[in-house]
Design an enzyme around this catalytic site. Structure first.
Site, PDB file in Angstrom:
ATOM      1  N   ASP A   1       0.558 -11.836   6.519  1.00 51.13           N
ATOM      2  CA  ASP A   1       1.151 -11.037   5.447  1.00 51.13           C
ATOM      3  C   ASP A   1       2.477 -10.413   5.873  1.00 51.13           C
ATOM      4  OD1 ASP A   1      -0.891  -9.520   7.061  1.00 51.13           O
ATOM      5  OD2 ASP A   1       0.076  -7.817   6.077  1.00 51.13           O
TER       6      ASP A   1
ATOM      7  N   GLY B   1       0.792  -1.222   0.000  1.00 51.28           N
ATOM      8  CA  GLY B   1       0.000   0.000   0.000  1.00 51.28           C
ATOM      9  C   GLY B   1       0.820   1.266   0.000  1.00 51.28           C
ATOM     10  N   ARG B   2       2.120   1.156   0.278  1.00 50.15           N
ATOM     11  CA  ARG B   2       2.978   2.350   0.261  1.00 50.15           C
ATOM     12  C   ARG B   2       4.406   2.003  -0.141  1.00 50.15           C
ATOM     13  NH1 ARG B   2       4.957   3.156   6.168  1.00 50.15           N
ATOM     14  NH2 ARG B   2       4.374   1.187   7.128  1.00 50.15           N
TER      15      ARG B   2
ATOM     16  N   LYS C   1      10.038   2.012   0.476  1.00 45.61           N
ATOM     17  CA  LYS C   1       8.902   2.107   1.396  1.00 45.61           C
ATOM     18  C   LYS C   1       8.555   3.575   1.635  1.00 45.61           C
ATOM     19  CE  LYS C   1       7.217  -0.308   5.476  1.00 45.61           C
ATOM     20  NZ  LYS C   1       7.573  -1.305   6.504  1.00 45.61           N
TER      21      LYS C   1
ATOM     22  N   ASP D   1       8.907  -6.443   7.819  1.00 43.76           N
ATOM     23  CA  ASP D   1       7.842  -5.533   8.251  1.00 43.76           C
ATOM     24  C   ASP D   1       7.884  -5.231   9.742  1.00 43.76           C
ATOM     25  OD1 ASP D   1       6.951  -5.207   5.717  1.00 43.76           O
ATOM     26  OD2 ASP D   1       5.292  -6.598   5.854  1.00 43.76           O
TER      27      ASP D   1
ATOM     28  N   ARG E   1       5.247 -13.277   0.585  1.00 44.26           N
ATOM     29  CA  ARG E   1       4.723 -13.515   1.926  1.00 44.26           C
ATOM     30  C   ARG E   1       3.800 -14.743   1.944  1.00 44.26           C
ATOM     31  NH1 ARG E   1       4.817  -7.958   3.919  1.00 44.26           N
ATOM     32  NH2 ARG E   1       5.810  -6.688   2.287  1.00 44.26           N
TER      33      ARG E   1
END
Length: 480
Positions: free
Chosen positions: A243, A84-85, A105, A253, A175
């Site tokens: 995820d 998403g980013r 990122k 993450d 993932r």
């Protein structure tokens, strides 16, 4: 730099190709030159690292893309997720021949941003940048980062904060949630996707009698080893959603993570985790649960008349998780405490030491350092229940009696870090960085580069101890 283009060879439904949206007013934060050299960055690329790490410049050999995946978040099906980013801007061959992803990122909105703005804030970028560096130096499989940039462009969270962008490296961004998305939304892609995963990341499995089962077993074992290493160094990930785990067993993450200070196995370092699902002590069981979800997504690969036997084979693969985790945790804990792993009482003695740390609320890392330095009286002085400590010490010294203590002590020095990334250390670095002072980020980067070696010229007293007990802990949110 040797750039390859593996992921774009997959079906286009698995990603969206787009350029990053550059940061306005980008400025240098910190650059990991050693990693850049490992990735074989040219002198020209290194000279332009700010432009690359702020999305102003990409590589012509690779068209940037955002991946789509799904996942279970806090145990609940969350549906379609995705980058998403972030965008994958290159895949490169390192000096050791390993393929590494370069992932930007904070690179702006993608089709998978949902309600997000596609940006990252400076505090979260610094936290991830230093965490990946710290874990890598500790020998824990992890993503790392080439560098990060700050910006004059503000980002709205609970309040307006400086925007930032980071170029993350990882051996894999595929993932467990990728498989969930495929089974839910594009099941026809599963076989080809798995075949590529094996070819790219587990080529030795191609010659196995059943490559998919060999692949599953390898993913399960690598994940178990990664989590054992987390437990040994006192690392709590904080958000172990499906995820947020990849197929190569490397940490990915970083959200509201933390390194254990006072030893509290039930410690929750994410203030959004109201039930303690992702507490430190829960990480092995959550890892197993995530893998159970994942192996269920491999079942459709079997022919209709072979599904039941294939399920049993996958269950047998998953059964390797617990013994693999326990073996590596037991061996690692014996090394940390300086006891021979072959002695029948070593692990019980090590657990007795952990029980003392828990009941007395002693610092996890520094207590092992004191034990390594044989400062037994200092440890005892920190205990209210001195009898329990005396009983432990008698057993400890009995086990070590007649052993090759020089070898055991040398191993202790190799596995017990003098420095961990404590939250209050991070907070100081973040507060200074938000005033355009990155000197503390640089100091911590240098300090954490050699966590097992005392560095009197760099260290500060606050690096070696938790906050006083009358000061509240720094809690971290998922907001980034």
């Amino acid at each position: 730099m040797h750039i390859i283009s593996q992921y774009p060879t997959l079906d286009a439904r698995l990603y969206h190709q787009q350029q990053p949206s550059p940061l306005m007013g980008a400025k240098a934060g910190h650059f990991n030159q050693a990693l850049a050299e490992q990735l074989q960055w040219s002198a020209a690329d290194q000279a332009q690292w700010v432009e690359i790490c702020s999305g102003q410049q990409t590589f012509p050999e690779f068209t940037p893309l955002a991946m789509v995946y799904a996942g279970h978040q806090f145990g609940q099906w969350a549906g379609q997720l995705g980058d998403g980013r972030g965008v994958l801007i290159a895949q490169v061959i390192q000096t050791d021949g390993q393929t590494t992803d370069l992932h930007l990122k904070g690179a702006g909105k993608t089709p998978y941003s949902r309600m997000g703005d596609g940006r990252a804030v400076l505090r979260s970028v610094i936290r991830e940048y230093l965490a990946g560096h710290a874990l890598t130096a500790l020998g824990v499989p992890s993503s790392n980062a080439v560098g990060f940039t700050s910006s004059t462009q503000a980002v709205q969270r609970e309040q307006r904060e400086p925007g930032a962008m980071m170029l993350r490296s990882s051996d894999c961004h595929i993932r467990l949630g990728h498989f969930e998305w495929i089974n839910q939304y594009a099941p026809d892609l599963l076989k080809d996707f798995v075949d590529h995963c094996i070819t790219w990341h587990y080529p030795a499995c191609l010659t196995a009698e059943q490559p998919v089962l060999a692949f599953a077993q390898q993913v399960i074992q690598r994940t178990a080893i990664m989590i054992a290493k987390w437990q040994l160094c006192g690392f709590a990930h904080g958000v172990m959603n499906t995820d947020n785990l990849n197929i190569t067993g490397s940490t990915l993450d970083f959200g509201p993570y933390g390194f254990m200070e006072r030893f509290r196995p039930s410690w929750i370092n994410n203030h959004s985790d109201h039930t303690g699902r992702y507490s430190y002590k829960q990480q092995p069981s959550i890892g197993h649960w995530n893998l159970w979800v994942w192996v269920n997504n491999l079942i459709p690969l079997a022919a209709a008349d072979e599904k039941e036997s294939f399920k049993k084979d996958l269950v047998a693969c998953l059964a390797h998780f617990e013994p693999t985790f326990l073996e590596h945790y037991r061996l690692g804990l014996c090394e940390k405490i300086g006891l021979p792993d072959f002695h029948k009482d070593s692990f019980d003695c090590a657990m007795a030491f952990l029980n003392i740390l828990q009941s007395e609320q002693l610092d996890y890392s520094q207590s092992f350092i004191l034990l390594q330095q044989q400062h037994y009286q200092k440890l005892k002085d920190d205990c209210l229940n001195t009898r329990a400590f005396d009983e432990f010490l008698i057993q400890y010294q009995q086990i070590r009696s007649g052993q090759d203590t020089a070898t055991l002590d040398a191993k202790m020095q190799q596995v017990n870090p003098v420095y961990i990334l404590r939250n209050h250390m991070l907070q100081t670095a973040i507060e200074l960085a938000e005033q355009d002072d990155f000197s503390e980020v640089d100091r911590l980067f240098q300090l954490l580069s050699q966590p097992y070696t005392r560095q009197a010229d760099l260290e500060r007293a606050a690096d070696l101890a938790p906050l006083p007990s009358d000061q509240p802990e720094i809690m971290v949110s998922c907001s980034s």
